[in-house]
Design a protein around this motif. Structure first.
Motif, PDB file in Angstrom:
ATOM      1  N   VAL A   1      10.326  -3.275   8.359  1.00 61.67           N
ATOM      2  CA  VAL A   1       9.317  -4.326   8.189  1.00 61.67           C
ATOM      3  C   VAL A   1       8.546  -4.539   9.486  1.00 61.67           C
ATOM      4  O   VAL A   1       7.311  -4.633   9.498  1.00 61.67           O
ATOM      5  CB  VAL A   1       9.989  -5.642   7.725  1.00 61.67           C
ATOM      6  CG1 VAL A   1       9.022  -6.813   7.848  1.00 61.67           C
ATOM      7  CG2 VAL A   1      10.464  -5.507   6.282  1.00 61.67           C
ATOM      8  N   ARG A   2       9.273  -4.582  10.612  1.00 64.68           N
ATOM      9  CA  ARG A   2       8.605  -4.745  11.921  1.00 64.68           C
ATOM     10  C   ARG A   2       7.733  -3.544  12.253  1.00 64.68           C
ATOM     11  O   ARG A   2       6.610  -3.680  12.732  1.00 64.68           O
ATOM     12  CB  ARG A   2       9.661  -4.951  13.020  1.00 64.68           C
ATOM     13  CG  ARG A   2      10.237  -6.354  13.090  1.00 64.68           C
ATOM     14  CD  ARG A   2      10.986  -6.582  14.395  1.00 64.68           C
ATOM     15  NE  ARG A   2      12.086  -5.641  14.553  1.00 64.68           N
ATOM     16  CZ  ARG A   2      13.327  -5.883  14.115  1.00 64.68           C
ATOM     17  NH1 ARG A   2      13.618  -7.017  13.512  1.00 64.68           N
ATOM     18  NH2 ARG A   2      14.281  -4.982  14.304  1.00 64.68           N
ATOM     19  N   HIS A   3       8.262  -2.345  11.986  1.00 65.99           N
ATOM     20  CA  HIS A   3       7.531  -1.113  12.301  1.00 65.99           C
ATOM     21  C   HIS A   3       6.209  -1.044  11.532  1.00 65.99           C
ATOM     22  O   HIS A   3       5.187  -0.607  12.071  1.00 65.99           O
ATOM     23  CB  HIS A   3       8.402   0.096  11.972  1.00 65.99           C
ATOM     24  CG  HIS A   3       7.703   1.413  12.152  1.00 65.99           C
ATOM     25  ND1 HIS A   3       7.408   1.940  13.396  1.00 65.99           N
ATOM     26  CD2 HIS A   3       7.215   2.304  11.238  1.00 65.99           C
ATOM     27  CE1 HIS A   3       6.784   3.094  13.243  1.00 65.99           C
ATOM     28  NE2 HIS A   3       6.647   3.333  11.948  1.00 65.99           N
ATOM     29  N   LEU A   4       6.233  -1.486  10.275  1.00 64.11           N
ATOM     30  CA  LEU A   4       5.029  -1.433   9.443  1.00 64.11           C
ATOM     31  C   LEU A   4       4.124  -2.639   9.651  1.00 64.11           C
ATOM     32  O   LEU A   4       2.992  -2.664   9.144  1.00 64.11           O
ATOM     33  CB  LEU A   4       5.430  -1.342   7.965  1.00 64.11           C
ATOM     34  CG  LEU A   4       6.167  -0.072   7.534  1.00 64.11           C
ATOM     35  CD1 LEU A   4       6.608  -0.193   6.084  1.00 64.11           C
ATOM     36  CD2 LEU A   4       5.302   1.166   7.716  1.00 64.11           C
ATOM     37  N   GLY A   5       4.628  -3.638  10.358  1.00 71.03           N
ATOM     38  CA  GLY A   5       3.837  -4.844  10.579  1.00 71.03           C
ATOM     39  C   GLY A   5       3.625  -5.658   9.321  1.00 71.03           C
ATOM     40  O   GLY A   5       2.563  -6.269   9.131  1.00 71.03           O
TER      41      GLY A   5
ATOM     42  N   ARG B   1       0.812  -1.236   0.000  1.00 66.85           N
ATOM     43  CA  ARG B   1       0.000   0.000   0.000  1.00 66.85           C
ATOM     44  C   ARG B   1       0.838   1.277   0.000  1.00 66.85           C
ATOM     45  O   ARG B   1       0.301   2.380   0.006  1.00 66.85           O
ATOM     46  CB  ARG B   1      -0.993   0.011   1.191  1.00 66.85           C
ATOM     47  CG  ARG B   1      -1.978  -1.163   1.151  1.00 66.85           C
ATOM     48  CD  ARG B   1      -2.779  -1.282   2.424  1.00 66.85           C
ATOM     49  NE  ARG B   1      -1.924  -1.584   3.575  1.00 66.85           N
ATOM     50  CZ  ARG B   1      -1.446  -2.801   3.855  1.00 66.85           C
ATOM     51  NH1 ARG B   1      -1.734  -3.826   3.071  1.00 66.85           N
ATOM     52  NH2 ARG B   1      -0.681  -2.993   4.916  1.00 66.85           N
ATOM     53  N   HIS B   2       2.158   1.140   0.029  1.00 68.22           N
ATOM     54  CA  HIS B   2       3.053   2.305  -0.035  1.00 68.22           C
ATOM     55  C   HIS B   2       4.255   1.917  -0.883  1.00 68.22           C
ATOM     56  O   HIS B   2       5.378   1.772  -0.382  1.00 68.22           O
ATOM     57  CB  HIS B   2       3.512   2.731   1.358  1.00 68.22           C
ATOM     58  CG  HIS B   2       2.397   3.093   2.285  1.00 68.22           C
ATOM     59  ND1 HIS B   2       1.738   4.307   2.210  1.00 68.22           N
ATOM     60  CD2 HIS B   2       1.795   2.398   3.280  1.00 68.22           C
ATOM     61  CE1 HIS B   2       0.792   4.343   3.140  1.00 68.22           C
ATOM     62  NE2 HIS B   2       0.812   3.207   3.805  1.00 68.22           N
ATOM     63  N   GLU B   3       4.038   1.735  -2.191  1.00 66.31           N
ATOM     64  CA  GLU B   3       5.049   1.155  -3.071  1.00 66.31           C
ATOM     65  C   GLU B   3       6.346   1.955  -3.130  1.00 66.31           C
ATOM     66  O   GLU B   3       7.422   1.395  -3.374  1.00 66.31           O
ATOM     67  CB  GLU B   3       4.487   0.992  -4.481  1.00 66.31           C
ATOM     68  CG  GLU B   3       3.416  -0.086  -4.580  1.00 66.31           C
ATOM     69  CD  GLU B   3       2.951  -0.317  -5.998  1.00 66.31           C
ATOM     70  OE1 GLU B   3       3.545   0.285  -6.928  1.00 66.31           O
ATOM     71  OE2 GLU B   3       2.001  -1.091  -6.190  1.00 66.31           O
TER      72      GLU B   3
END
Length: 216
Positions: free
Chosen positions: A87-91, A65-67
């Protein structure tokens, strides 16, 4: 003092070549451009230095959703780089990353065929390799490129770009022997802001530049 922005990628490449003059006309040096936008810059660098030019194809892994936000990148030879903290922050879970990587791997193969065809990749063992792009934001794509080249046993890996934020430049020293950047603005925001003319580079332009340099 140089202006605050580059006119276009070709001007940026000519200026970047000036900062790389110590590598001029050396038989052990190769310039690799990162398609697509890095190729016009790399063309000017290689031309000015009088050294061979080729392309190294890597692909950014955009966040779901945020390419435009890179959470990682892939390169040839199965190279895969992830910004695990982001990656962790964005889940972002593996089930979301898998289709993104599959799509980008297919595009990497398409570009490989379009730009290189059946032409063998140069032997970079013992060489000094200058990796060129038109600019860096997170540096994920360039990190993948440097790791892919490292696997080819070069003597030295140099990252060279016209513009990048200071923290990205510092982080790339983990995978490169040298990072050459003309502008390190803060705040950075986006690569395109530091160019007066920054259109998308087409496949046809990449193919034409490689052909003109004798690689098409």
């Amino acid at each position: 003092m140089r202006r605050e922005r580059f006119a276009d990628r070709h001007e940026a490449g000519r200026e970047l070549a000036g900062a790389l003059s110590r590598y001029a006309r050396r038989p052990d040096v190769w310039v690799l451009g990162l398609p697509r936008g890095g190729v016009p810059v790399a063309y000017e660098v290689a031309h000015a230095l009088g050294v061979p030019l080729d392309v190294l194809i890597v692909r950014k892994l955009g966040a779901p959703r945020h390419e435009e936000l890179a959470v990682g990148a892939i390169g040839p030879g199965g190279v895969r780089v992830l910004n695990r903290e982001l990656v962790r922050h964005l889940g972002v879970g593996p089930e979301e990353l898998e289709p993104i990587e599959r799509k980008e791997r297919a595009e990497l193969e398409r570009r490989q065929q379009a730009y290189r065809g059946a032409r063998p990749f140069p032997d970079l063992a013992g060489k000094t390799v200058i990796l060129v792009d038109d600019g860096l934001a997170t540096g994920a794509t360039m990190r993948a490129a440097a790791l892919a080249v490292r696997a080819m046993r070069p003597a030295r890996v140099v990252v060279a770009v016209p513009v990048a934020p200071p923290d990205t430049c510092e982080a790339l020293l983990e995978v490169a022997d040298e990072v050459v950047v003309l502008l390190q603005p803060e705040p950075f925001q986006a690569v395109g802001l530091w160019y007066e003319h920054f259109p998308q580079t087409s496949d046809e332009e990449v193919q034409d530049l490689l052909r003109r340099y004798g690689k098409g």
